[in-house]
Motif scaffolding. Sequence first.
Motif: not given
Length: 401
Positions: A305-312, A314-324
């Motif tokens: 749902l995120e339009n901003d590329t950098v924030r999008r 970051q969401f993907y990176r949060d998945i990798v960091n929090a739920y590897p």
Amino acid sequence: MRRATAMTLILAAAALLTAGCSRKEKDLEITSGIAARVGDATITDREVELRLDRLNTQQKSEYAGKLGRARFLDMMIDEELIYEQAKKEQLHRDPEIRLQIALSEKAILLAEYYQRVIRPRIEVTDEEIEAYYRDNVEEFTTRTLMRAQHLFTKDRAKADEWVRRLRNGEDFAKIASQESEDETTSLVNGNLGYFNPGGYVKSIGYSDRWSAAVEQLEAGDVSGVIPFEKGFSIVKVNEKTPARVQDLSEVRKQIIETLQDRKGRAQFYHALEELRKSTRIVNYAREEYVKTLRSARELWEAAQLENDTVRRIQFYRDIVNAYPQDPYAPQALFMIGFTYAEELSDHVNARKSLDELIRNYPDADVVESARWLIDNLQKPHPKFQSVDEMRDAMENGQEKE
């Protein structure tokens, strides 16, 4: 005694000459580059030029010439008077105003960082220009432009009668002004003005049927009866400029600006990524938000749902960091690489994310796609708008050309 008097006169004259020169040099030093004085403050020529540069073409024309410049300077003088008075009232010491000033300074520096640091690094090659032109021909195709008059009625019999009279030599404009049922255009001899067939046309609106019939006509032609949604129209074409593909030389500057903007964003995000890595950052709002998400799937959905590329990213990176260990983790890494490659044209960070995926999740379903994307990173191509487009290319055995 006479000798002393002569020497005194010489010294006095020399002193006067010296004083005169000093005064002239001082005046030049004070006035050079200064456009106006407002009390103890000055407005420089450079300030005036910077302000004028910010105006649009119409505004610049209003302040052209010596009188226009004088009027513009009067406005700046008024601003300076209020500015100095605001300082006397100590408004610049108010905490809220100081914060606004700091935010304005930050915005200016951000823009200048892009213009002075990022943009000079951007190079656009002839090959890239030609590839963009070749892959985006529609963007450089001008539409057919026409100017025409028309007669309008809701009565088919009346329309047929007009056609007969026109073929017998009656004047089109006369019939339009006296008999056409289009109240708007009848006042101007049926004139529809300039229009692109298929687009909006005065009095016609949007009509594919009307546009298809009119586009077949040439300059000087008079149509038969054209049925369309509102009734019946008879059209006389006054001018016609056919659709054409603009030559590369005409749009070269436009393409360079487009590619510079695309590459500039990629370099900006690359620089930002490096700064993030070298700086301790704590985003308390993000931490609080991530705490409200119970699963990797919710983070994944938030990314979609995120339009901003950098924030999008970051969401993907949060998945990798929090739920590897979650199945979404390798997909998130792939999407980071895909986003860097296809949206930002940042092949360095794309390769890093895809290599991380292959290294940490060698058995993941997306590894094959990651390897294919790595193999094709450097090949010029139209951008994939989605992962599905890329997978279609993979299934069809296509490589980027």
